[in-house]
Design a protein around this motif. Structure first.
Motif, PDB file in Angstrom:
ATOM      1  N   ASN A 203       0.849  -1.187   0.000  1.00  0.00           N
ATOM      2  CA  ASN A 203       0.000   0.000   0.000  1.00  0.00           C
ATOM      3  C   ASN A 203       0.894   1.249   0.000  1.00  0.00           C
ATOM      4  O   ASN A 203       2.117   1.138   0.118  1.00  0.00           O
ATOM      5  CB  ASN A 203      -0.996  -0.016   1.168  1.00  0.00           C
ATOM      6  N   THR A 257      -0.067  -2.028  15.105  1.00  0.00           N
ATOM      7  CA  THR A 257      -0.070  -3.491  14.982  1.00  0.00           C
ATOM      8  C   THR A 257      -0.908  -3.886  13.766  1.00  0.00           C
ATOM      9  O   THR A 257      -2.015  -3.401  13.590  1.00  0.00           O
ATOM     10  CB  THR A 257      -0.658  -4.175  16.235  1.00  0.00           C
ATOM     11  N   GLU A 263       6.015  -7.106   6.139  1.00  0.00           N
ATOM     12  CA  GLU A 263       6.114  -7.144   4.675  1.00  0.00           C
ATOM     13  C   GLU A 263       7.197  -6.162   4.197  1.00  0.00           C
ATOM     14  O   GLU A 263       7.947  -6.462   3.263  1.00  0.00           O
ATOM     15  CB  GLU A 263       4.756  -6.808   4.057  1.00  0.00           C
ATOM     16  N   ALA A 417      -2.776  -2.778   7.438  1.00  0.00           N
ATOM     17  CA  ALA A 417      -2.497  -3.031   6.024  1.00  0.00           C
ATOM     18  C   ALA A 417      -3.720  -3.517   5.257  1.00  0.00           C
ATOM     19  O   ALA A 417      -3.934  -3.176   4.100  1.00  0.00           O
ATOM     20  CB  ALA A 417      -1.384  -4.058   5.905  1.00  0.00           C
ATOM     21  N   ASP A 418      -4.514  -4.308   5.936  1.00  0.00           N
ATOM     22  CA  ASP A 418      -5.629  -4.935   5.241  1.00  0.00           C
ATOM     23  C   ASP A 418      -6.917  -4.129   5.437  1.00  0.00           C
ATOM     24  O   ASP A 418      -8.014  -4.666   5.291  1.00  0.00           O
ATOM     25  CB  ASP A 418      -5.794  -6.363   5.754  1.00  0.00           C
TER      26      ASP A 418
HETATM   27  P1  ADP Z   1       2.840  -5.932  11.534  1.00  0.00           P
HETATM   28  O1  ADP Z   1       4.153  -6.646  11.350  1.00  0.00           O
HETATM   29  O2  ADP Z   1       2.945  -4.455  11.321  1.00  0.00           O
HETATM   30  O3  ADP Z   1       2.107  -6.256  12.807  1.00  0.00           O
HETATM   31  P2  ADP Z   1       1.974  -7.711   9.491  1.00  0.00           P
HETATM   32  O4  ADP Z   1       3.136  -7.620   8.582  1.00  0.00           O
HETATM   33  O5  ADP Z   1       1.844  -8.897  10.363  1.00  0.00           O
HETATM   34  O6  ADP Z   1       1.887  -6.391  10.373  1.00  0.00           O
HETATM   35  O7  ADP Z   1       0.672  -7.530   8.593  1.00  0.00           O
HETATM   36  C1  ADP Z   1      -0.633  -7.743   9.071  1.00  0.00           C
HETATM   37  C2  ADP Z   1      -1.440  -8.475   8.028  1.00  0.00           C
HETATM   38  O8  ADP Z   1      -1.589  -7.671   6.868  1.00  0.00           O
HETATM   39  C3  ADP Z   1      -0.785  -9.760   7.576  1.00  0.00           C
HETATM   40  O9  ADP Z   1      -1.767 -10.734   7.437  1.00  0.00           O
HETATM   41  C4  ADP Z   1      -0.173  -9.419   6.244  1.00  0.00           C
HETATM   42  O10 ADP Z   1      -0.091 -10.522   5.390  1.00  0.00           O
HETATM   43  C5  ADP Z   1      -1.146  -8.373   5.718  1.00  0.00           C
HETATM   44  N1  ADP Z   1      -0.518  -7.430   4.806  1.00  0.00           N
HETATM   45  C6  ADP Z   1       0.644  -6.793   4.975  1.00  0.00           C
HETATM   46  N2  ADP Z   1       0.912  -5.990   3.931  1.00  0.00           N
HETATM   47  C7  ADP Z   1      -0.111  -6.126   3.069  1.00  0.00           C
HETATM   48  C8  ADP Z   1      -0.446  -5.550   1.795  1.00  0.00           C
HETATM   49  N3  ADP Z   1       0.361  -4.659   1.218  1.00  0.00           N
HETATM   50  N4  ADP Z   1      -1.584  -5.922   1.224  1.00  0.00           N
HETATM   51  C9  ADP Z   1      -2.405  -6.811   1.821  1.00  0.00           C
HETATM   52  N5  ADP Z   1      -2.167  -7.376   2.991  1.00  0.00           N
HETATM   53  C10 ADP Z   1      -1.036  -7.046   3.633  1.00  0.00           C
END
Ligand code: ADP
Ligand code: ZN
Length: 772
Positions: A203, A257, A263, A417-418
């Protein structure tokens, strides 16, 4: 390689001497001895182990003794990590051999812990053309088996073919097979089948963050030979200094969070691999779950960037640790994911260091050397020209402060993110619930109702209480007697299942008395006060008899696999309510969890520590982040006796900035870090008077020594918040000032020249994070 200019080796011995010694390198070892090689040397009548820290042409000492032998085929510490160890020794005030021990894991240091070798049977070319050969039936069968399998461990072959090694040896005699030892690598995650993952389209916020990080990685940035002073100024805990270049190499990724920080890490790592470099990812021990490791393995276990991902943490066996470490040293694993000490992994060249949950206290080592892995990461990054990314939903005050002052670059991921909404947080005023009865209630009516709803809808619940055991104390309501630990100034915790009282600091246990132990009282109605996870578990089982409740704390986890098993059961819906301590606060991602309850939010506020508010805010935010990670919106109940405390209110609104600003006011007023640097000096001994006396003496010496440090505050001596721990009395002095490197250096000198009584010892903690 018999260069004459390499004949003297300077060796740091593993026995504590605060000194290095010169040894002669025998010509036959000339090719093997380099900086970082582990050696055995004579020392007086003994043979001791040490590490080569430098090579020289000549020595000031005549009649040098020779190195006896080298250990391991390859030098174990890279010269770069050796330099880092030296910095740690100086900055954290510890002897060089202690710093060296920290950078090398125990299992690698020990001579015995080698590769595990197994005998393998392999088909030789002669066997291919053995058609005309007349062999006994048994041998024919074995050969046929080998023709399809090519090679297999001897043990396995014997089992499959129902034969004995004598028979296989016959084939070896005929030149048809070979039997030879083969290294068999232990892979702690070898049994898992991990599906490869592809990079997600980012995103806008993620893309911006990644672009900023990659821009710095692409900039040619040779590792600068920085002075220690400059390195120190760049470490996280330090206040900014005018004139010191920021470098722009350290990023703070502040993302709520679920904002997709991981990612961003993954794609930044991919970029490092493309540049032919490696990466270290630090995560707190408790987040080092199979789930986390899997995400990294899944991305890099296939495709063009294929490389091994090494994992380092404290639950590995000595052998596993040895193997993981060597995979890194040999360059086969270019990504390392691990807890605190993984910051010393011999990744070379190093392109990227990620410190996830950078605010975590577990990055600080409590034993000497008392280093903070996050700060060491920043320094290592500077030394090796690697980019450093610190990530957190609730950054430490230090790191955010460093962004404000231009030392780090702030990157923001403000939304999930979602596009999932942040969970709705409700603060429940427990004083109101309390009014109805005299005992502290475990569940407020609101939380109980919430749980009942979720159970009905077949959704899952996480409940959090940061205290294990059943009751916090055993108290007599008549005479006031409290069962206390004989070694520590702490009350004993009642563990109902094991029927015992135990001290959570030193592990002392005592039987549960039937009547008050006070001779004059003998009241049979002694009571248990406070609550721990065991009591909550019991209460839940009574209140929701149909629900499947599982408790997860260090008492409940007896074996290494328990943790995985429980999380697996929770994921597959075999558990309705998961109850636990901080073990369940981090990094877990369960889409079906729609309710998170924090049983007693003020618990962390009642600590004698200027960071109590910061910790509470972080903990509440992290725990709340476990809710609503799936399609249903999440809800969080925070039960508190001080519901209007700023830490609780800002956490309720997910307002990090608001919290930071008001917390800074308090830190500024009292000149606490990050507005200054701190060092904590603790004196301990079994005789309280001697400790007190020594503390006064130390204070006078400090005042003399630091008379020219205008900005230095010397507070104390005062009894430690926990006056007595494990039979030792403790008194503390806190120093606060700006110039930490000079402070460290002088403290080290002072420590060497102090005249303390034999039974009293001094511990120096630079940039302390705990004040118990
Ligand atoms: P954080 O590390 O900040 O807690 P995560 O990396 O675990 O967040 O991401 C949370 C969720 O969002 C995960 O299920 C991940 O796969 C999803 N996610 C992360 N980036 C994207 C994206 N660009 N598009 C869709 N889903 C995403
Ligand atoms: Zn104790």
């Amino acid at each position: 390689m018999n260069a004459p200019d390499r004949m003297i080796a300077r060796v740091s011995l593993e026995i504590a001497l605060r000194k290095e010694f010169d040894y002669f390198v025998p010509p036959e070892m000339a090719g093997e001895v380099e900086v970082g090689t582990r050696v055995q040397v004579p020392f007086g009548p003994r043979k001791v182990f040490g590490c080569v820290t430098a090579l020289a042409e000549e020595s000031a000492h005549p009649h040098l003794k020779a190195i006896l032998k080298t250990i391991g085929a390859q030098s174990l510490v890279t010269p770069k990590v050796l330099r880092l160890a030296r910095w740690i020794g100086e900055y954290y005030c510890c002897p060089p051999e202690i710093a060296l021990k920290a950078v090398l894991p125990e299992a690698v240091r020990h001579e015995e812990a080698g590769w595990r070798e197994r005998l393998h049977v392999r088909l030789l070319p002669a066997a291919e053309s053995s058609e005309g050969l007349k062999l006994p039936k048994r041998q024919e069968e074995i050969l046929a088996m080998l023709k399809t399998r090519r090679e297999l461990p001897l043990g396995e072959l014997l089992e499959l073919a129902h034969t004995t090694s004598t028979t296989v040896r016959r084939l070896e005699d005929k030149g048809l097979v070979s039997i030879a030892p083969e290294i068999s690598e232990r892979d702690p995650y070898g049994r898992e089948h991990i599906l490869p993952s592809q990079p997600l389209p980012l995103n806008a916020d993620q893309a911006r963050a990644l672009a900023a990080i990659m821009a710095v990685m692409d900039r040619p940035m040779p590792p600068v030979e920085q002075s220690d002073k400059k390195l120190e100024a760049l470490a996280t805990a330090s206040p900014p200094k005018p004139g010191v270049a920021a470098g722009g190499q350290v990023f703070l990724l502040h993302g709520v969070t679920g904002s997709g920080k991981t990612e961003v890490y993954l794609q930044a790592i991919a970029h490092t691999l493309e540049q032919g470099k490696g990466a270290i990812v630090l995560v707190p021990e408790i987040s080092l779950t199979p789930q986390t490791v899997e995400r990294f393995k899944a991305r890099f276990s296939s495709g063009t960037l294929q490389t091994l991902v090494a994992v380092l943490h404290s639950h590995l066996s000595g052998g596993e640790r040895h193997d993981e470490w060597h995979k890194i040293r040999q360059g086969r694993a270019r990504i390392v994911i691990g807890a605190r000490s993984a910051i010393f992994a011999p990744v070379d060249p190093l392109g990227l260091v990620i410190v996830d949950e950078e605010h975590e206290q577990t990055y600080k080592q409590e034993d000497s050397p008392k280093y903070n892995a996050r700060d060491v990461a920043v320094v290592r990054g500077q030394m090796e020209g690697a980019t450093v990314v610190l990530g957190s939903a609730t950054p430490s005050m230090e790191s955010f402060y460093n962004c404000h002052h231009g030392k780090y670059t702030l990157l923001d991921l403000p939304t999930r993110a979602d596009d999932k909404k942040m969970p709705l947080v409700r603060v429940v005023d427990m004083r109101q619930t309390m009014r109805r009865g005299t005992v502290i209630p475990i569940l407020s009516p609101q939380l109980r109702e919430g749980i009942a709803q979720r159970l009905e809808r077949k959704e899952q619940v996480i409940l959090f209480l940061n205290r294990r055991g059943y009751s916090t104390s055993l108290q007599c309501p008549k005479c006031g007697y409290v069962a206390e630990c004989p070694n520590c100034s702490l009350s004993l915790t009642y563990h109902r299942q094991e029927v015992k009282l135990s001290c959570h600091l030193c592990g002392h246990t005592a039987p549960v008395p039937a009547v008050c132990p006070n001779e004059k009282c003998r009241n049979p109605a002694i009571r248990y006060a406070g609550m721990g996870t065991q009591k909550v578990e019991e209460h839940l089982k009574k209140t929701f008899p149909e629900a499947r409740v599982v408790r997860m704390d260090s008492d409940a986890l007896k074996r290494k696999e328990d943790y995985r098993r429980i999380l697996g059961d929770f994921r597959t819906g075999k558990i309705d309510i998961l109850l636990g301590t901080q073990m369940i606060a981090k990094g877990l991602h369960f889409p079906n969890v729609t309710l998170v309850g924090i049983i007693y939010a003020d618990l962390a506020l009642h600590q004698a520590d200027f960071r109590a508010g910061e910790r509470t805010f972080q903990l509440l935010t992290q725990v709340a982040g476990r809710a609503g990670r799936g399609d249903v919106e999440g809800e969080v109940f925070v039960q508190a006796f001080t519901p209007f405390h700023p830490a609780i209110q800002f956490a309720r609104r997910h307002d990090y900035l608001g919290f930071y600003e008001q917390e800074m006011e308090f830190r500024q007023q009292l000149r606490y870090p990050p507005c200054s640097r701190a060092a904590l000096l603790t004196l301990k001994g079994r005789n309280e008077d001697k400790v007190k006396f020594s503390a006064d003496y130390l204070k006078r010496e400090l005042e003399k020594l630091f008379g020219d440090f205008k900005d230095l505050t010397i507070a104390g001596p005062a009894p430690a918040p926990l006056l007595r721990a494990e039979t030792f009395y403790r008194y503390q002095i806190m120093l606060r000032g700006q110039r930490m490197t000079q402070l460290s250096r002088r403290l080290a000198q002072l420590a060497g020249s102090l005249n303390l009584p034999d039974e009293v010892t001094l511990a120096i903690d630079i940039d302390p994070v705990a004040f118990s």
